[in-house]
Design an enzyme around this catalytic site. Structure first.
Site, PDB file in Angstrom:
ATOM      1  CG  ASP A  15      -1.986   1.040   1.187  1.00 26.56           C
ATOM      2  OD1 ASP A  15      -2.400   1.439   0.085  1.00 26.56           O
ATOM      3  OD2 ASP A  15      -2.422   1.475   2.264  1.00 26.56           O
ATOM      4  CG  ASP A  17      -1.872   7.277   0.764  1.00 30.09           C
ATOM      5  OD1 ASP A  17      -0.961   8.121   0.711  1.00 30.09           O
ATOM      6  OD2 ASP A  17      -2.761   7.166  -0.092  1.00 30.09           O
TER       7      ASP A  17
END
Length: 98
Positions: A15, A17
């Site tokens: 991922d 963020d």
């Protein structure tokens, strides 16, 4: 660790963020991790559920934090949705409301 022809090739999905960056700050070590993956020529993608920005926009955002990543290494939820819709009706069209 050594790999043989029969071993699966390791690959990484991560991922963006909260894993690589938090707001406009790089997560400590994230830039070194990306560089290590590239140096080892291991396949990886950076994922985000942020559907507002293009891959190019997100690549530029990461560059501002010190992570150099080509746009094609970033996969957004908008791209995943488009690919899913295309798999359901190749060549079809959709009117998206959001």
């Amino acid at each position: 660790m050594t790999l043989t022809d029969h071993d699966p090739l390791p690959c990484f999905l991560m991922d963006m963020d909260g894993v690589l960056v938090h707001e406009e700050q790089v997560i400590p070590g994230a830039d070194r991790f990306i560089k290590a993956l590239e140096a080892a020529e291991l396949p990886f993608l950076v994922l985000t559920n942020n559907s507002i920005y293009t891959q190019r926009d997100l690549s530029a955002r990461l560059a501002r934090t010190g992570i150099s990543l080509p746009p094609e290494r970033i996969w957004t939820s908008a791209l995943a949705t488009a690919q899913f819709l295309d798999s359901q009706r190749p060549g079809g069209s959709a009117f998206a409301i959001g």
